[in-house]
Design an enzyme around this catalytic site. Structure first.
Site, mmCIF file in Angstrom:
data_model
loop_
_atom_site.group_PDB
_atom_site.id
_atom_site.type_symbol
_atom_site.label_atom_id
_atom_site.label_comp_id
_atom_site.label_asym_id
_atom_site.label_seq_id
_atom_site.Cartn_x
_atom_site.Cartn_y
_atom_site.Cartn_z
ATOM 1 C CG HIS A 5 -5.413 -2.132 8.858
ATOM 2 N ND1 HIS A 5 -5.543 -0.846 9.343
ATOM 3 C CD2 HIS A 5 -4.077 -2.379 8.927
ATOM 4 C CE1 HIS A 5 -4.369 -0.366 9.653
ATOM 5 N NE2 HIS A 5 -3.455 -1.269 9.425
ATOM 6 C CG ASP B 173 -0.286 -0.497 2.493
ATOM 7 O OD1 ASP B 173 0.959 -0.456 2.582
ATOM 8 O OD2 ASP B 173 -0.997 -0.950 3.393
ATOM 9 C CD GLU C 67 -8.328 0.870 7.899
ATOM 10 O OE1 GLU C 67 -8.330 -0.102 8.690
ATOM 11 O OE2 GLU C 67 -7.711 1.923 8.135
ATOM 12 C CG ASP D 36 -8.332 -1.023 11.916
ATOM 13 O OD1 ASP D 36 -7.411 -1.773 11.504
ATOM 14 O OD2 ASP D 36 -8.730 -0.025 11.282
HETATM 15 C C1 F6R Z 1 1.650 -1.285 6.005
HETATM 16 C C2 F6R Z 1 0.421 -2.052 6.167
HETATM 17 C C3 F6R Z 1 -0.327 -2.069 7.455
HETATM 18 C C4 F6R Z 1 0.569 -2.281 8.681
HETATM 19 C C5 F6R Z 1 -0.257 -2.194 9.954
HETATM 20 C C6 F6R Z 1 0.590 -2.382 11.193
HETATM 21 O O1 F6R Z 1 2.164 -1.426 4.707
HETATM 22 O O2 F6R Z 1 0.013 -2.649 5.233
HETATM 23 O O3 F6R Z 1 -1.299 -3.080 7.400
HETATM 24 O O4 F6R Z 1 1.190 -3.519 8.578
HETATM 25 O O5 F6R Z 1 -0.897 -0.952 10.008
HETATM 26 O O6 F6R Z 1 1.476 -1.340 11.300
HETATM 27 P P1 F6R Z 1 2.598 -1.327 12.420
HETATM 28 O O7 F6R Z 1 3.508 -2.446 12.113
HETATM 29 O O8 F6R Z 1 3.278 0.007 12.289
HETATM 30 O O9 F6R Z 1 1.909 -1.507 13.730
#
Ligand code: F6R
Length: 251
Positions: A148, A77, A153, A146
Protein backbone atom coordinates in the site's frame (compact mmCIF):
# COMPACT_ATOMS: atom_id res chain seq x y z
CA UNK A 1 25.04 4.54 -2.47
CA UNK A 2 24.39 2.35 -5.51
CA UNK A 3 21.79 2.65 -8.24
CA UNK A 4 19.71 -0.24 -9.59
CA UNK A 5 18.37 0.10 -13.14
CA UNK A 6 15.45 -1.90 -14.49
CA UNK A 7 15.41 -3.16 -18.05
CA UNK A 8 13.13 -1.07 -20.31
CA UNK A 9 11.91 1.07 -17.39
CA UNK A 10 12.45 4.82 -17.05
CA UNK A 11 13.14 4.82 -13.30
CA UNK A 12 15.83 3.44 -11.03
CA UNK A 13 16.20 2.82 -7.31
CA UNK A 14 18.90 4.19 -5.04
CA UNK A 15 20.18 1.84 -2.35
CA UNK A 16 21.90 3.24 0.75
CA UNK A 17 24.20 1.58 3.27
CA UNK A 18 22.39 3.12 6.23
CA UNK A 19 19.25 5.01 7.18
CA UNK A 20 21.19 8.19 7.96
CA UNK A 21 22.59 8.50 4.43
CA UNK A 22 19.15 7.77 2.99
CA UNK A 23 17.49 10.39 5.18
CA UNK A 24 20.10 13.04 4.32
CA UNK A 25 19.68 12.35 0.59
CA UNK A 26 15.88 12.72 0.85
CA UNK A 27 16.20 15.90 2.89
CA UNK A 28 18.62 17.39 0.35
CA UNK A 29 16.03 16.97 -2.42
CA UNK A 30 13.37 18.72 -0.34
CA UNK A 31 15.66 21.51 0.89
CA UNK A 32 16.93 22.30 -2.62
CA UNK A 33 13.39 22.54 -3.99
CA UNK A 34 12.06 24.52 -1.00
CA UNK A 35 14.81 27.12 -1.34
CA UNK A 36 13.50 27.97 -4.82
CA UNK A 37 9.85 28.04 -3.74
CA UNK A 38 9.02 29.31 -0.22
CA UNK A 39 5.28 28.62 -0.79
CA UNK A 40 6.02 24.93 -1.00
CA UNK A 41 3.32 22.23 -0.93
CA UNK A 42 4.69 19.23 0.94
CA UNK A 43 2.88 15.89 1.08
CA UNK A 44 3.71 13.88 4.18
CA UNK A 45 3.57 10.30 5.43
CA UNK A 46 3.56 8.84 8.93
CA UNK A 47 5.04 5.53 10.12
CA UNK A 48 8.59 4.50 10.92
CA UNK A 49 10.15 4.95 7.48
CA UNK A 50 10.23 8.77 7.29
CA UNK A 51 11.28 9.44 10.91
CA UNK A 52 15.05 9.81 10.19
CA UNK A 53 14.13 12.05 7.24
CA UNK A 54 11.98 14.27 9.49
CA UNK A 55 14.93 14.53 11.92
CA UNK A 56 17.05 15.77 9.01
CA UNK A 57 14.42 18.32 7.99
CA UNK A 58 14.32 19.62 11.58
CA UNK A 59 18.12 19.85 11.55
CA UNK A 60 18.05 21.82 8.28
CA UNK A 61 15.44 24.16 9.79
CA UNK A 62 17.47 24.64 12.98
CA UNK A 63 20.57 25.34 10.88
CA UNK A 64 18.63 28.16 9.18
CA UNK A 65 18.71 26.49 5.78
CA UNK A 66 14.92 26.36 5.35
CA UNK A 67 11.75 27.89 6.73
CA UNK A 68 8.27 26.39 6.77
CA UNK A 69 6.58 29.75 7.39
CA UNK A 70 4.99 29.78 3.92
CA UNK A 71 4.75 26.00 3.43
CA UNK A 72 1.51 24.01 3.44
CA UNK A 73 1.58 20.31 4.35
CA UNK A 74 -0.85 17.61 3.21
CA UNK A 75 -0.80 14.29 5.02
CA UNK A 76 -1.66 11.09 3.23
CA UNK A 77 -4.01 9.60 5.75
CA UNK A 78 -5.51 9.28 9.21
CA UNK A 79 -7.18 6.43 11.04
CA UNK A 80 -10.98 6.61 11.19
CA UNK A 81 -12.44 6.96 13.68
CA UNK A 82 -9.77 8.29 16.00
CA UNK A 83 -9.54 11.18 18.45
CA UNK A 84 -7.02 13.55 16.77
CA UNK A 85 -5.45 14.19 20.19
CA UNK A 86 -4.87 10.50 20.95
CA UNK A 87 -1.21 9.41 20.93
CA UNK A 88 -1.81 6.97 18.06
CA UNK A 89 -3.40 9.52 15.74
CA UNK A 90 -1.32 10.52 12.73
CA UNK A 91 -1.85 14.16 13.66
CA UNK A 92 -0.11 13.64 17.01
CA UNK A 93 2.59 11.61 15.24
CA UNK A 94 3.25 14.53 12.91
CA UNK A 95 3.30 17.04 15.75
CA UNK A 96 5.81 14.97 17.72
CA UNK A 97 8.06 14.06 14.80
CA UNK A 98 7.99 17.29 12.80
CA UNK A 99 5.41 20.05 13.32
CA UNK A 100 6.33 20.90 16.94
CA UNK A 101 9.96 21.48 15.92
CA UNK A 102 9.56 23.80 12.92
CA UNK A 103 7.93 27.15 12.11
CA UNK A 104 4.97 25.67 10.21
CA UNK A 105 1.80 27.70 10.96
CA UNK A 106 -1.06 25.66 12.47
CA UNK A 107 -3.38 26.67 9.63
CA UNK A 108 -0.94 25.19 7.11
CA UNK A 109 -1.45 21.65 8.44
CA UNK A 110 -3.84 19.60 6.30
CA UNK A 111 -4.82 16.08 7.34
CA UNK A 112 -8.11 14.16 7.24
CA UNK A 113 -10.02 14.50 10.52
CA UNK A 114 -10.32 11.23 12.39
CA UNK A 115 -13.18 12.65 14.50
CA UNK A 116 -15.31 14.00 11.64
CA UNK A 117 -18.97 12.97 12.17
CA UNK A 118 -19.33 11.62 8.63
CA UNK A 119 -16.36 9.81 7.08
CA UNK A 120 -17.59 10.03 3.48
CA UNK A 121 -18.21 13.77 3.82
CA UNK A 122 -14.76 14.20 5.38
CA UNK A 123 -13.20 12.36 2.44
CA UNK A 124 -14.94 14.77 0.05
CA UNK A 125 -13.84 17.78 2.12
CA UNK A 126 -10.20 16.64 2.11
CA UNK A 127 -10.35 15.98 -1.62
CA UNK A 128 -11.58 19.55 -2.18
CA UNK A 129 -8.52 20.80 -0.24
CA UNK A 130 -6.24 18.68 -2.40
CA UNK A 131 -7.96 19.85 -5.58
CA UNK A 132 -7.26 23.45 -4.63
CA UNK A 133 -3.51 22.71 -4.59
CA UNK A 134 -3.36 21.39 -8.15
CA UNK A 135 -0.92 18.77 -6.79
CA UNK A 136 1.82 18.96 -4.19
CA UNK A 137 5.43 19.78 -5.04
CA UNK A 138 6.83 16.74 -3.23
CA UNK A 139 4.96 13.79 -1.78
CA UNK A 140 6.80 11.67 0.81
CA UNK A 141 5.73 8.02 0.77
CA UNK A 142 6.40 4.86 2.73
CA UNK A 143 5.20 1.48 1.51
CA UNK A 144 3.20 -1.14 3.39
CA UNK A 145 4.42 -4.73 3.48
CA UNK A 146 1.27 -5.41 1.39
CA UNK A 147 2.33 -2.77 -1.15
CA UNK A 148 0.00 0.00 0.00
CA UNK A 149 0.86 3.69 -0.42
CA UNK A 150 -1.11 6.02 1.80
CA UNK A 151 -3.73 3.56 2.93
CA UNK A 152 -4.59 2.53 -0.61
CA UNK A 153 -4.82 -1.17 0.11
CA UNK A 154 -4.46 -4.01 -2.41
CA UNK A 155 -7.67 -4.55 -4.33
CA UNK A 156 -9.29 -4.69 -7.74
CA UNK A 157 -8.82 -1.05 -8.66
CA UNK A 158 -6.81 2.10 -8.14
CA UNK A 159 -9.08 4.65 -6.41
CA UNK A 160 -8.40 8.19 -7.58
CA UNK A 161 -9.91 10.38 -4.84
CA UNK A 162 -9.66 10.53 -1.05
CA UNK A 163 -11.79 7.72 0.37
CA UNK A 164 -12.63 5.61 3.39
CA UNK A 165 -10.64 2.41 3.33
CA UNK A 166 -10.74 -0.85 5.27
CA UNK A 167 -7.26 -1.80 6.46
CA UNK A 168 -6.00 -5.27 5.58
CA UNK A 169 -5.22 -7.78 8.31
CA UNK A 170 -1.56 -7.37 7.43
CA UNK A 171 -1.62 -3.59 7.86
CA UNK A 172 -3.45 -3.91 11.18
CA UNK A 173 -0.83 -6.39 12.40
CA UNK A 174 2.07 -4.28 11.09
CA UNK A 175 0.72 -1.16 12.83
CA UNK A 176 -0.20 -2.90 16.09
CA UNK A 177 3.31 -2.02 17.33
CA UNK A 178 2.03 1.52 17.92
CA UNK A 179 -0.91 0.27 20.06
CA UNK A 180 -1.21 -1.70 23.29
CA UNK A 181 -2.58 -4.66 21.38
CA UNK A 182 -3.83 -5.53 17.92
CA UNK A 183 -7.50 -5.25 18.89
CA UNK A 184 -7.02 -1.49 19.43
CA UNK A 185 -5.86 -0.73 15.89
CA UNK A 186 -8.69 1.01 14.00
CA UNK A 187 -10.05 -1.13 11.17
CA UNK A 188 -10.61 1.82 8.84
CA UNK A 189 -8.87 4.98 7.69
CA UNK A 190 -9.31 8.01 5.47
CA UNK A 191 -6.68 8.11 2.75
CA UNK A 192 -5.62 10.31 -0.11
CA UNK A 193 -6.34 8.35 -3.27
CA UNK A 194 -3.90 7.36 -5.98
CA UNK A 195 -4.82 10.51 -7.94
CA UNK A 196 -3.67 12.82 -5.16
CA UNK A 197 -0.38 10.96 -4.94
CA UNK A 198 0.16 10.86 -8.71
CA UNK A 199 -0.53 14.61 -8.97
CA UNK A 200 2.60 15.37 -6.93
CA UNK A 201 5.37 16.78 -9.08
CA UNK A 202 7.93 14.60 -7.28
CA UNK A 203 7.35 11.50 -5.13
CA UNK A 204 10.01 10.27 -2.72
CA UNK A 205 9.33 6.69 -1.60
CA UNK A 206 11.35 5.56 1.42
CA UNK A 207 11.51 1.82 2.21
CA UNK A 208 13.78 0.21 4.77
CA UNK A 209 14.00 -3.32 6.14
CA UNK A 210 13.64 -6.83 4.77
CA UNK A 211 9.90 -6.96 5.51
CA UNK A 212 9.44 -4.45 2.67
CA UNK A 213 11.49 -6.45 0.13
CA UNK A 214 8.57 -8.27 -1.53
CA UNK A 215 6.42 -5.13 -1.77
CA UNK A 216 9.36 -3.16 -3.21
CA UNK A 217 10.04 -5.94 -5.71
CA UNK A 218 6.40 -6.03 -6.85
CA UNK A 219 6.20 -2.23 -7.02
CA UNK A 220 9.28 -1.87 -9.20
CA UNK A 221 9.51 -5.07 -11.23
CA UNK A 222 5.94 -6.31 -11.81
CA UNK A 223 3.51 -4.83 -14.29
CA UNK A 224 1.47 -2.08 -12.58
CA UNK A 225 -1.64 -3.63 -11.00
CA UNK A 226 -3.88 -2.74 -8.04
CA UNK A 227 -2.79 -5.89 -6.19
CA UNK A 228 0.36 -3.85 -5.44
CA UNK A 229 -0.84 -0.25 -5.24
CA UNK A 230 2.71 1.17 -5.18
CA UNK A 231 3.29 -0.28 -8.66
CA UNK A 232 1.23 2.62 -10.05
CA UNK A 233 4.28 4.80 -9.36
CA UNK A 234 5.85 3.24 -12.45
CA UNK A 235 3.55 5.61 -14.35
CA UNK A 236 4.65 8.65 -12.34
CA UNK A 237 6.89 11.12 -14.14
CA UNK A 238 9.32 11.66 -11.28
CA UNK A 239 9.44 9.19 -8.41
CA UNK A 240 12.64 8.59 -6.47
CA UNK A 241 12.84 5.19 -4.77
CA UNK A 242 15.19 5.34 -1.76
CA UNK A 243 15.92 1.93 -0.21
CA UNK A 244 18.23 0.23 2.21
CA UNK A 245 19.86 -3.13 1.46
CA UNK A 246 17.08 -5.04 3.25
CA UNK A 247 14.28 -3.44 1.24
CA UNK A 248 16.30 -3.89 -1.97
CA UNK A 249 17.20 -7.53 -1.26
CA UNK A 250 14.79 -9.04 -3.85
CA UNK A 251 15.62 -6.65 -6.70
C1 F6R B 1 1.42 6.41 6.55
C2 F6R B 1 1.20 5.72 5.28
C3 F6R B 1 1.59 4.30 5.08
C4 F6R B 1 3.00 3.98 5.58
C5 F6R B 1 3.29 2.49 5.42
C6 F6R B 1 4.67 2.12 5.92
O1 F6R B 1 0.97 7.73 6.49
O2 F6R B 1 0.66 6.32 4.42
O3 F6R B 1 1.49 4.00 3.71
O4 F6R B 1 3.92 4.74 4.87
O5 F6R B 1 2.32 1.76 6.11
O6 F6R B 1 4.73 2.33 7.27
P1 F6R B 1 6.09 2.17 8.06
O7 F6R B 1 6.99 3.23 7.57
O8 F6R B 1 5.73 2.35 9.51
O9 F6R B 1 6.61 0.80 7.76
Amino acid sequence: MREIFFESKHYSALVFENEGDLARYAARIVVEQMKNKPEFLLGLATGSSPIPFYKELIREYQAGNISFAKVNTYNLDEYYPIDPTSPQSFLVFMRENLFDHIDLPEKAIHIPRGDAPDAEEEARRYQRELNRTGGTDIQILGIGSDGHIGFNEPGDAFIYDTHVTELTRRTIEDNSRFFEDVSQVPTHALTMGIGGIMNARTCILIATGKNKAQAVHDALKCDPAPACQASVLQFHRNTVFLLDEGAASLL
